[in-house]
Scaffold this motif. Structure first.
Motif, PDB file in Angstrom:
ATOM      1  N   GLN A 200       0.816  -1.227   0.000  1.00 53.49           N
ATOM      2  CA  GLN A 200       0.000   0.000   0.000  1.00 53.49           C
ATOM      3  C   GLN A 200       0.847   1.273   0.000  1.00 53.49           C
ATOM      4  N   ARG A 201       2.028   1.216  -0.586  1.00 55.54           N
ATOM      5  CA  ARG A 201       2.889   2.403  -0.484  1.00 55.54           C
ATOM      6  C   ARG A 201       2.302   3.619  -1.212  1.00 55.54           C
ATOM      7  N   ALA A 202       1.405   3.407  -2.170  1.00 56.03           N
ATOM      8  CA  ALA A 202       0.781   4.548  -2.845  1.00 56.03           C
ATOM      9  C   ALA A 202      -0.161   5.309  -1.925  1.00 56.03           C
ATOM     10  N   LEU A 203      -0.530   4.678  -0.813  1.00 59.71           N
ATOM     11  CA  LEU A 203      -1.463   5.306   0.126  1.00 59.71           C
ATOM     12  C   LEU A 203      -0.832   6.473   0.878  1.00 59.71           C
ATOM     13  N   THR A 204       0.489   6.451   1.003  1.00 59.65           N
ATOM     14  CA  THR A 204       1.177   7.443   1.828  1.00 59.65           C
ATOM     15  C   THR A 204       1.119   8.841   1.223  1.00 59.65           C
ATOM     16  N   GLU A 205       1.516   8.966  -0.048  1.00 60.33           N
ATOM     17  CA  GLU A 205       1.575  10.282  -0.670  1.00 60.33           C
ATOM     18  C   GLU A 205       0.819  10.373  -1.984  1.00 60.33           C
ATOM     19  N   ALA A 268      -8.984  -8.575  -3.765  1.00 65.79           N
ATOM     20  CA  ALA A 268      -7.870  -7.806  -4.336  1.00 65.79           C
ATOM     21  C   ALA A 268      -8.381  -6.717  -5.273  1.00 65.79           C
ATOM     22  N   LEU A 269      -9.355  -7.042  -6.107  1.00 64.95           N
ATOM     23  CA  LEU A 269      -9.912  -6.061  -7.041  1.00 64.95           C
ATOM     24  C   LEU A 269     -10.728  -5.000  -6.311  1.00 64.95           C
ATOM     25  N   ALA A 270     -11.541  -5.445  -5.330  1.00 70.77           N
ATOM     26  CA  ALA A 270     -12.393  -4.514  -4.599  1.00 70.77           C
ATOM     27  C   ALA A 270     -11.567  -3.510  -3.810  1.00 70.77           C
ATOM     28  N   PHE A 271     -10.456  -3.975  -3.239  1.00 71.39           N
ATOM     29  CA  PHE A 271      -9.599  -3.073  -2.462  1.00 71.39           C
ATOM     30  C   PHE A 271      -9.060  -1.951  -3.347  1.00 71.39           C
ATOM     31  N   CYS A 272      -8.551  -2.306  -4.520  1.00 71.54           N
ATOM     32  CA  CYS A 272      -7.995  -1.295  -5.427  1.00 71.54           C
ATOM     33  C   CYS A 272      -9.044  -0.278  -5.838  1.00 71.54           C
ATOM     34  N   ALA A 273     -10.261  -0.740  -6.080  1.00 70.92           N
ATOM     35  CA  ALA A 273     -11.309   0.133  -6.606  1.00 70.92           C
ATOM     36  C   ALA A 273     -11.903   1.049  -5.544  1.00 70.92           C
ATOM     37  N   PHE A 306     -14.776  -9.186   6.538  1.00 65.77           N
ATOM     38  CA  PHE A 306     -13.447  -9.512   6.009  1.00 65.77           C
ATOM     39  C   PHE A 306     -12.515  -8.313   6.161  1.00 65.77           C
ATOM     40  N   TRP A 307     -12.999  -7.135   5.742  1.00 62.15           N
ATOM     41  CA  TRP A 307     -12.169  -5.927   5.837  1.00 62.15           C
ATOM     42  C   TRP A 307     -11.879  -5.588   7.293  1.00 62.15           C
ATOM     43  N   GLN A 308     -12.860  -5.788   8.149  1.00 66.10           N
ATOM     44  CA  GLN A 308     -12.662  -5.482   9.548  1.00 66.10           C
ATOM     45  C   GLN A 308     -11.593  -6.375  10.158  1.00 66.10           C
ATOM     46  N   THR A 313      -6.264  -7.159  12.487  1.00 67.72           N
ATOM     47  CA  THR A 313      -5.046  -7.979  12.581  1.00 67.72           C
ATOM     48  C   THR A 313      -3.824  -7.286  11.986  1.00 67.72           C
ATOM     49  N   GLY A 314      -3.991  -6.027  11.566  1.00 67.89           N
ATOM     50  CA  GLY A 314      -2.855  -5.276  11.038  1.00 67.89           C
ATOM     51  C   GLY A 314      -2.475  -5.610   9.620  1.00 67.89           C
ATOM     52  N   LEU A 315      -3.322  -6.350   8.918  1.00 66.29           N
ATOM     53  CA  LEU A 315      -3.035  -6.692   7.527  1.00 66.29           C
ATOM     54  C   LEU A 315      -3.380  -5.555   6.574  1.00 66.29           C
ATOM     55  N   LEU A 316      -4.162  -4.594   7.059  1.00 73.25           N
ATOM     56  CA  LEU A 316      -4.466  -3.396   6.287  1.00 73.25           C
ATOM     57  C   LEU A 316      -4.325  -2.184   7.190  1.00 73.25           C
ATOM     58  N   PRO A 317      -3.779  -1.083   6.686  1.00 72.66           N
ATOM     59  CA  PRO A 317      -3.717   0.140   7.484  1.00 72.66           C
ATOM     60  C   PRO A 317      -5.120   0.649   7.791  1.00 72.66           C
ATOM     61  N   ALA A 318      -5.269   1.277   8.924  1.00 71.24           N
ATOM     62  CA  ALA A 318      -6.575   1.780   9.339  1.00 71.24           C
ATOM     63  C   ALA A 318      -7.114   2.837   8.385  1.00 71.24           C
ATOM     64  N   ASP A 319      -6.199   3.562   7.694  1.00 72.44           N
ATOM     65  CA  ASP A 319      -6.657   4.642   6.816  1.00 72.44           C
ATOM     66  C   ASP A 319      -6.852   4.204   5.372  1.00 72.44           C
ATOM     67  N   ALA A 320      -6.725   2.917   5.089  1.00 77.46           N
ATOM     68  CA  ALA A 320      -6.951   2.429   3.727  1.00 77.46           C
ATOM     69  C   ALA A 320      -8.446   2.270   3.483  1.00 77.46           C
ATOM     70  N   PRO A 321      -9.010   2.994   2.518  1.00 76.45           N
ATOM     71  CA  PRO A 321     -10.443   2.868   2.263  1.00 76.45           C
ATOM     72  C   PRO A 321     -10.808   1.451   1.821  1.00 76.45           C
ATOM     73  N   VAL A 322     -11.949   0.989   2.272  1.00 77.72           N
ATOM     74  CA  VAL A 322     -12.467  -0.314   1.834  1.00 77.72           C
ATOM     75  C   VAL A 322     -13.865  -0.100   1.290  1.00 77.72           C
ATOM     76  N   PRO A 323     -14.368  -1.045   0.507  1.00 75.24           N
ATOM     77  CA  PRO A 323     -15.700  -0.858  -0.075  1.00 75.24           C
ATOM     78  C   PRO A 323     -16.782  -0.724   0.987  1.00 75.24           C
ATOM     79  N   ALA A 324     -17.777   0.104   0.671  1.00 74.04           N
ATOM     80  CA  ALA A 324     -18.932   0.206   1.543  1.00 74.04           C
ATOM     81  C   ALA A 324     -19.680  -1.119   1.504  1.00 74.04           C
ATOM     82  N   GLU A 325     -20.232  -1.502   2.630  1.00 76.75           N
ATOM     83  CA  GLU A 325     -20.935  -2.783   2.693  1.00 76.75           C
ATOM     84  C   GLU A 325     -22.182  -2.721   1.819  1.00 76.75           C
TER      85      GLU A 325
END
Length: 328
Positions: A200-205, A268-273, A306-308, A313-325
């Motif tokens: 997720q390095r693109a998330l930083t800047e 994987a696709l949903a996360f990117c979108a 799944f996203w929660q 568990t630290g597999l995703l940063p807290a500030d990474a957007p995830v799809p709305a349920e």
């Protein structure tokens, strides 16, 4: 359909990456390539991305031939500049560069204004088109000075002349793309492999800068060149054998997806979108079956639980957007 920046150029949320039909790694037939593009059209994909680099022009020729059956106004196509193709002698193949094609041409790095024009003209000829909608500076990693000083202004001129609708840069890194977003007037950047469930390095800047500037991002490499599509020993990450620690992480993600009743590919696709800066997710597919599978996965809602769990568990940063349920 989503609009790229302020350009007016529209792209479908899922896009067809045409590197594979340029015989990436292994050869596919003309018929298979045609069937893959046709399947993409059947599934509502209207954005197609190619480059001279892909199969030494083979991808552009095949894509142009396959799209010739559709109205030109009904699809968006992008290609890239920065690698000019010149005739080559000596025979052999191009597998050292990743493509199973005869080495009848050679790539010449060229981000000059003249090189940009010549490369685009050659691409149009191979595509059989009089225009493309988007042009990217392709992998200017080691050519930053010329890309910013000569290549980018050449693209800006092409846009102002109406030759292309949108301009940008495409790279397998986030840092220089952030510079393009902040220091130029690009409409879009194509970021490959740097915004995925594993990286997720693109998330930083990059992504925050894109939101701030109103620049669109196209995300490529959602599967990190294979590892997130089918994690197993021998799977590829960043176009090479996946390191053991990343394979273990991908397998863990897959087991979590299975437990939540979804698939790793869909996640994987949903996360990117899900990020608001992302206009389209670009996926390379080598057959009609792969296209249909990707479209199916892209349309699959991934459970919020799944996203929660990934966040907990630290597999995703807290500030990474995830799809709305999705409502059930």
């Amino acid at each position: 359909m989503n609009t790229l920046g302020r350009s007016g150029v529209e792209v479908s949320a899922l896009a067809f990456g045409a590197a594979v039909i340029g015989n990436l790694y292994t050869e596919i037939t003309e018929e298979q390539a045609h069937e893959a593009v046709t399947a993409a059209w059947q599934r509502g994909i209207r954005y197609f991305d190619t480059a001279p680099h892909y199969g030494l022009g083979l991808s552009e020729r095949r894509l142009g031939a396959a799209l010739s059956q559709y109205p030109r106004s009904a699809f968006t196509i992008s290609t890239k500049v920065g690698r000019r193709l010149e005739p080559a002698e000596g025979g052999g193949d191009d597998l050292a560069n990743g493509f199973a094609v005869p080495a009848t041409r050679r790539r010449v790095w060229d981000f000059s204004a003249d090189g940009v024009r010549r490369t685009l003209d050659a691409s149009l000829e191979r595509l059989g088109l009089d225009r493309v909608d988007v042009v990217y500076l392709h992998d200017p990693d080691d050519h930053a000075e010329q890309a910013f000083r000569e290549g980018y202004p050449a693209l800006e001129k092409l846009r102002s002349e109406g030759v292309v609708g949108a301009i940008g840069a495409g790279m397998n890194q986030a840092e220089m793309l952030t510079r393009f977003v902040r220091d130029t007037d690009v409409d879009v950047v194509l970021c490959a492999g740097r915004y995925t469930l594993l990286d997720q390095r693109a998330l930083t800047e990059l992504l925050p800068a894109a939101v701030e500037r109103g620049t669109s991002v196209v995300v490529g490499g959602a599967f990190n060149s294979g590892l997130l599509a089918d994690p197993k020993p021998g799977a590829t990450y960043n176009y090479a054998a996946a390191p053991p620690e990343l394979l273990d992480r991908a397998l863990h993600l897959k087991s979590l997806a299975d437990r939540h009743g979804t698939t790793l590919r869909a996640a994987a696709l949903a996360f990117c979108a899900a990020h608001p800066a992302v206009a389209s997710v670009l996926v390379g597919t080598r057959s009609a079956a792969e296209v249909h599978d990707c479209a199916d996965q892209f349309e699959t809602a991934v459970p919020a639980a799944f996203w929660q769990e990934l966040r907990d568990t630290g597999l995703l940063p807290a500030d990474a957007p995830v799809p709305a349920e999705e409502p059930s």
